[in-house]
Design a protein around this motif. Structure first.
Motif, PDB file in Angstrom:
ATOM      1  N   LEU A   1     -36.722  26.973  57.372  1.00  0.00           N
ATOM      2  CA  LEU A   1     -37.610  27.492  56.345  1.00  0.00           C
ATOM      3  C   LEU A   1     -36.779  27.861  55.164  1.00  0.00           C
ATOM      4  N   GLU A   2     -35.357  27.841  55.344  1.00  0.00           N
ATOM      5  CA  GLU A   2     -34.586  28.005  54.311  1.00  0.00           C
ATOM      6  C   GLU A   2     -34.653  27.190  53.120  1.00  0.00           C
ATOM      7  N   ASP A   3     -35.203  25.802  53.566  1.00  0.00           N
ATOM      8  CA  ASP A   3     -35.123  24.627  52.661  1.00  0.00           C
ATOM      9  C   ASP A   3     -36.462  24.316  52.109  1.00  0.00           C
ATOM     10  N   GLU A   4     -37.545  25.127  52.505  1.00  0.00           N
ATOM     11  CA  GLU A   4     -39.065  25.400  51.771  1.00  0.00           C
ATOM     12  C   GLU A   4     -39.141  26.200  51.073  1.00  0.00           C
ATOM     13  N   CYS A   5     -39.890  26.085  50.159  1.00  0.00           N
ATOM     14  CA  CYS A   5     -40.573  26.963  49.093  1.00  0.00           C
ATOM     15  C   CYS A   5     -41.879  27.600  49.370  1.00  0.00           C
ATOM     16  N   VAL A   6     -41.669  28.744  50.129  1.00  0.00           N
ATOM     17  CA  VAL A   6     -43.052  29.466  50.636  1.00  0.00           C
ATOM     18  C   VAL A   6     -43.921  29.839  49.366  1.00  0.00           C
ATOM     19  N   SER A   7     -45.110  29.857  49.496  1.00  0.00           N
ATOM     20  CA  SER A   7     -46.036  30.112  48.526  1.00  0.00           C
ATOM     21  C   SER A   7     -46.550  31.644  48.654  1.00  0.00           C
ATOM     22  N   ASN A   8     -47.211  31.622  50.169  1.00  0.00           N
ATOM     23  CA  ASN A   8     -47.547  32.984  50.536  1.00  0.00           C
ATOM     24  C   ASN A   8     -47.404  33.280  51.956  1.00  0.00           C
ATOM     25  N   MET A   9     -47.679  34.237  52.507  1.00  0.00           N
ATOM     26  CA  MET A   9     -47.716  34.472  53.938  1.00  0.00           C
ATOM     27  C   MET A   9     -48.780  35.546  54.473  1.00  0.00           C
ATOM     28  N   SER A  10     -48.903  35.787  55.643  1.00  0.00           N
ATOM     29  CA  SER A  10     -49.753  36.719  56.403  1.00  0.00           C
ATOM     30  C   SER A  10     -49.277  37.125  57.609  1.00  0.00           C
ATOM     31  N   CYS A  11     -49.394  38.442  57.815  1.00  0.00           N
ATOM     32  CA  CYS A  11     -48.848  38.962  59.204  1.00  0.00           C
ATOM     33  C   CYS A  11     -49.940  39.512  59.994  1.00  0.00           C
ATOM     34  N   GLY A  12     -50.002  38.954  61.186  1.00  0.00           N
ATOM     35  CA  GLY A  12     -51.014  39.426  62.278  1.00  0.00           C
ATOM     36  C   GLY A  12     -50.443  40.620  63.041  1.00  0.00           C
ATOM     37  N   CYS A  13     -51.175  40.617  64.211  1.00  0.00           N
ATOM     38  CA  CYS A  13     -50.957  41.703  65.276  1.00  0.00           C
ATOM     39  C   CYS A  13     -49.445  41.518  65.568  1.00  0.00           C
ATOM     40  N   ARG A  14     -49.023  40.491  66.046  1.00  0.00           N
ATOM     41  CA  ARG A  14     -47.848  40.080  66.814  1.00  0.00           C
ATOM     42  C   ARG A  14     -47.038  38.910  66.182  1.00  0.00           C
ATOM     43  N   HIS A  15     -47.953  38.421  65.460  1.00  0.00           N
ATOM     44  CA  HIS A  15     -47.328  36.986  64.770  1.00  0.00           C
ATOM     45  C   HIS A  15     -47.355  36.665  63.217  1.00  0.00           C
TER      46      HIS A  15
ATOM     47  N   ALA B   1     -42.162  39.869  53.000  1.00  0.00           N
ATOM     48  CA  ALA B   1     -42.255  39.597  51.465  1.00  0.00           C
ATOM     49  C   ALA B   1     -41.761  38.062  51.285  1.00  0.00           C
ATOM     50  N   VAL B   2     -42.484  37.447  50.161  1.00  0.00           N
ATOM     51  CA  VAL B   2     -41.874  36.109  49.595  1.00  0.00           C
ATOM     52  C   VAL B   2     -41.626  36.446  48.244  1.00  0.00           C
ATOM     53  N   THR B   3     -40.223  35.783  47.891  1.00  0.00           N
ATOM     54  CA  THR B   3     -39.756  36.113  46.470  1.00  0.00           C
ATOM     55  C   THR B   3     -40.262  35.217  45.613  1.00  0.00           C
ATOM     56  N   VAL B   4     -39.746  34.876  44.238  1.00  0.00           N
ATOM     57  CA  VAL B   4     -40.271  34.152  43.191  1.00  0.00           C
ATOM     58  C   VAL B   4     -39.537  33.040  43.605  1.00  0.00           C
ATOM     59  N   ASP B   5     -38.295  32.693  44.467  1.00  0.00           N
ATOM     60  CA  ASP B   5     -37.760  31.433  44.858  1.00  0.00           C
ATOM     61  C   ASP B   5     -38.115  30.992  46.032  1.00  0.00           C
ATOM     62  N   GLY B   6     -39.241  31.601  46.739  1.00  0.00           N
ATOM     63  CA  GLY B   6     -39.726  30.844  47.887  1.00  0.00           C
ATOM     64  C   GLY B   6     -39.183  31.427  49.075  1.00  0.00           C
ATOM     65  N   ASP B   7     -38.243  32.261  49.126  1.00  0.00           N
ATOM     66  CA  ASP B   7     -37.757  32.809  50.380  1.00  0.00           C
ATOM     67  C   ASP B   7     -38.501  33.864  50.962  1.00  0.00           C
ATOM     68  N   VAL B   8     -38.364  33.844  52.284  1.00  0.00           N
ATOM     69  CA  VAL B   8     -39.106  34.949  53.035  1.00  0.00           C
ATOM     70  C   VAL B   8     -38.224  35.970  53.646  1.00  0.00           C
ATOM     71  N   TYR B   9     -38.802  37.112  53.659  1.00  0.00           N
ATOM     72  CA  TYR B   9     -38.032  38.347  54.175  1.00  0.00           C
ATOM     73  C   TYR B   9     -39.014  39.095  55.016  1.00  0.00           C
ATOM     74  N   THR B  10     -38.310  39.261  56.347  1.00  0.00           N
ATOM     75  CA  THR B  10     -39.087  40.202  57.287  1.00  0.00           C
ATOM     76  C   THR B  10     -38.475  41.283  57.749  1.00  0.00           C
ATOM     77  N   TRP B  11     -39.209  42.458  58.182  1.00  0.00           N
ATOM     78  CA  TRP B  11     -38.487  43.655  58.743  1.00  0.00           C
ATOM     79  C   TRP B  11     -39.540  44.317  59.653  1.00  0.00           C
ATOM     80  N   GLY B  12     -39.078  45.096  60.356  1.00  0.00           N
ATOM     81  CA  GLY B  12     -39.555  45.872  61.367  1.00  0.00           C
ATOM     82  C   GLY B  12     -39.355  45.488  62.950  1.00  0.00           C
ATOM     83  N   GLU B  13     -40.486  45.855  63.582  1.00  0.00           N
ATOM     84  CA  GLU B  13     -40.248  45.481  65.092  1.00  0.00           C
ATOM     85  C   GLU B  13     -40.515  43.935  65.361  1.00  0.00           C
ATOM     86  N   GLY B  14     -39.393  43.570  66.355  1.00  0.00           N
ATOM     87  CA  GLY B  14     -39.376  42.127  66.538  1.00  0.00           C
ATOM     88  C   GLY B  14     -39.626  41.724  67.907  1.00  0.00           C
TER      89      GLY B  14
END
Length: 677
Positions: free
Chosen positions: A353-367, A316-329
């Motif tokens: 990535l902490e200093d970047e403002c992320v706008s959107n993301m996409s999760c693939g099979c293992r990447h 997930a991407v927050t309104v502040d541009g932070d990225v959160y991930t969870w699950g199998e790694g």
């Protein structure tokens, strides 16, 4: 004594009479001047304005075509919208789109949007019905009550304006996966339904799901398959407004789903085996599947604007541009610097990535891929096939272990992680003993002797910017099963990863480690607005609303007919309608979804349910559907407001056994005390 009116109450100063309404400056403006002003109002503000004045509402009806055209037509500085050629002047709010050619075509699109999809059960206001009876009901003169709902749909599809309550500027990422639909190899999520009251917003606020439901990924409270789209209950769409959907899963028979609300909350349901739902352990340290949507409590203090679902992980991407991930790694797809599973969302801070403002993301099979507001693309996870856009080192074995290969492929496939040769019993015992004794060096030496390693050289456990993409500004990314896509601000499309079945669109079956531009679009001067990558299939929507597809075309999964197998160059999809315009497309494994500008929904191919073969045989489609080509779903339109379905509550009948249950415990105890006395 009667109470005196409060002089500070602004409601006392609102003019309610027709005389006062007629004196409002906006009502007295000429139609062309009013139309030019209204172009700059978002759909939400348009709807609020139409509610302020009874007489003003009909005046807005004549401005709808102008407002719609400003969102669909490209910039033309020579002619105004009300001129002879029907241009939209220099006030076009969306540069680069060519979904409409003039005022007449905009009016046809508006009229078609009201009836597209057949009998959808659309709610029509009383004023709209009266307006259609008194007047001719044309798009340029009818009451404006129904227009704000359609305008919201168009604005989300073209400029990303979604009126999210968690965002100050209410802007959604412009090029986003799962805006209206999302596909996994087994199931489909579709934004549809909703409306009917002032708290839930327009149509498209709800969610319908269908496909295989064995993992609970459909969210209906059971594990049954659904051959037709079925609305989620529990106030979703009627009180809880959904603005994005994400269907996760892969070829290993796991699946889950994510929903993003207008308030920035995230709901998840489906398989919880690998922690991809983000709920953590239940009582007894169990990872229980969720059969109905459930809020991720770990994200309750974050306002999210984008969600993504992979095969075994989520983000997930927050309104502040932070990225959160969870699950199998275990392939590093979480970007947290390790290969451990994380059952709760954690912020990705490595790799700068902490200093970047992320706008959107996409999760693939293992990447995983993300794009920042500055247009940089970061990637991490399993680098097999070159899906990260970086160079990688491959294994030397031939058997598959790291990723499931789609059926129908035999022999060695280039770029697969592999299974080592059988281990002798003595060596297995030595490795186990070393592990039990916590001898890390002995364990590593044992694995080295077997030509094994704890580190896959293609794994990338933290975000790294794709250097080859730094020459331009990216606006969108899409991570498929084993290939990836990047879209630049000029409509150029870049693909990289596995070229199996021609999924990259470069005219061959070769894989690419680094992003390569799809030249078929460039040489034909075609600019891309939306794209999607599935399992060896790819689709894209141009700025003119045309749909293109390439990759594995078996069973009509990309809408190019039944007689083709491998399509290595993008081909135009025949939608069966001359004036059809598309705004979004989503790919799965054996099926794909196309969303029309009028809100209609088309499906190519289909997922077999209840043990049946894959295909469209169970879909309720309109007459004249051609096998192997897109089929229009009958009775569904994205933006139509519909009545809330009633959930059937089954009352359980209590079975009573003997006098203990009939009398109750307290009475039995009292009788026992008296009998003793």
């Amino acid at each position: 004594k009667a109470s005196q009116p409060n002089p500070n109450d602004l409601r006392n100063n609102i003019p309610l009479s027709k005389k006062h309404n007629a004196e409002l400056p906006a009502v007295n403006l000429p139609t062309d001047a009013l139309a030019r002003i209204m172009r700059f109002l978002p759909a939400r503000e348009w709807g609020a304005l139409s509610l302020t004045c009874v007489g003003f509402n009909y005046s807005l009806g004549a401005c709808r075509v102008s407002h719609l055209a400003s969102r669909l037509m490209r910039r033309q500085d020579s002619v105004g919208l009300w001129g002879d050629k029907g241009g939209n002047g220099d006030v076009c709010l969306v540069g680069g789109l060519e979904l409409c050619g003039g005022r007449k075509e905009a009016q046809e699109i508006l009229e078609r949007s009201l009836v597209s999809g057949g009998d959808t059960g659309r709610l029509v206001s009383k004023k709209m019905k009266a307006s259609n009876k008194k007047k001719d009901g044309s798009a340029g003169h009818a009451d404006a009550d129904e227009y704000p709902g359609y305008a919201r749909f168009v604005e989300e599809a073209t400029i990303g304006y979604s009126a999210m309550q968690c965002s100050r500027n209410a802007v959604f990422p412009t090029h986003l996966q799962g805006r209206f639909a999302s596909c996994s190899p087994e199931h489909t999520l579709l934004r549809i339904g909703g409306g009917g009251n002032t708290t839930s917003g327009p149509g498209g606020s709800g969610t319908a799901t269908w496909g295989v439901g064995k993992r609970g990924q459909l969210g209906h409270g059971n594990r049954d398959d659904e051959s037709q789209p079925r609305l989620l209950l529990g106030k979703i769409g009627w009180g809880i407004r959904i603005v994005q959907v994400a269907a996760g899963g892969g070829l290993v028979r796991v699946a889950h789903s994510l929903l993003l609300t207008s308030t920035g909350r995230v709901l998840s349901f489906g398989t919880a085996q690998y922690g991809q739902l983000g709920h953590g352990y239940d009582a007894g340290k169990q990872l229980s599947d969720c059969l109905r949507p459930r809020y991720i409590e770990a994200l309750k203090h974050e306002k999210c604007i984008c969600v993504a679902a992979g095969e075994l992980h989520s983000g997930a991407v927050t309104v502040d541009g932070d990225v959160y991930t969870w699950g199998e790694g275990f392939c590093g797809q979480l970007g947290l610097g390790d290969r451990r599973p994380h059952l709760l969302p954690e912020q990705v801070t490595l790799g700068g990535l902490e200093d970047e403002c992320v706008s959107n993301m996409s999760c693939g099979c293992r990447h995983t891929l993300v794009v920042t507001e500055e247009g940089e693309v970061y990637s991490w996870g399993l680098g097999r096939f070159g899906v990260l856009g970086q160079s990688y080192t491959d294994f030397t074995y031939n058997n598959d272990i790291g990723m499931v290969v789609p059926e129908g492929e035999a022999g060695q496939v280039q770029g697969l992680a592999v299974r080592p040769p059988p281990m002798p019993a003595a060596q297995i015992d030595a490795a186990v003993e070393a592990a039990n004794a916590d001898g890390v060096n002995d364990l590593i030496n044992s694995l080295d002797a077997l030509n094994l390693t704890l580190d896959d050289p293609s794994d990338q456990c933290y975000p790294v910017a794709i250097d080859s993409l730094k020459g331009f500004r990216a606006v969108g990314v899409c991570a498929g099963h084993r290939h990836s896509m990047v879209l630049d601000e000029n409509g150029g499309l870049y693909t990289f990863g596995s070229g199996a079945n021609g999924a990259l669109g470069h005219g061959d079956l070769l894989g690419q480690e680094f992003p390569v531009k799809v030249l078929e679009f460039e040489k034909n001067n075609i600019r891309i607005h939306q794209m999607s990558a599935g399992v060896d299939i790819s689709m894209a929507v141009s700025t003119t609303g045309h749909v293109y597809a390439w990759g594995k075309a078996t069973d009509g999964r990309i809408g190019l007919g039944l007689g083709r197998n491998e399509i290595t160059i993008p081909r135009l999809v025949d939608m069966g309608e001359e004036k059809f315009k598309a705004v979004d497309v989503e790919c799965g494994y054996v099926h794909s979804i196309i969303i029309g500008l009028d809100g209609s929904v088309y499906q190519c191919g289909g997922v077999g349910t209840d043990g049946k073969d894959d295909g469209q045989q169970d879909l309720d489609t309109e007459e004249g559907t051609r096998p192997g080509y897109p089929a229009k779903l009958s009775g569904y339109n994205i933006w139509h407001r519909i009545a809330e379905p009633n959930e059937k509550v089954i009352k359980q009948k209590w079975t009573k056994y003997g006098k203990y249950e009939l009398k109750g415990r307290s009475k039995m105890m009292n009788e026992g005390v008296r009998s003793i006395g």
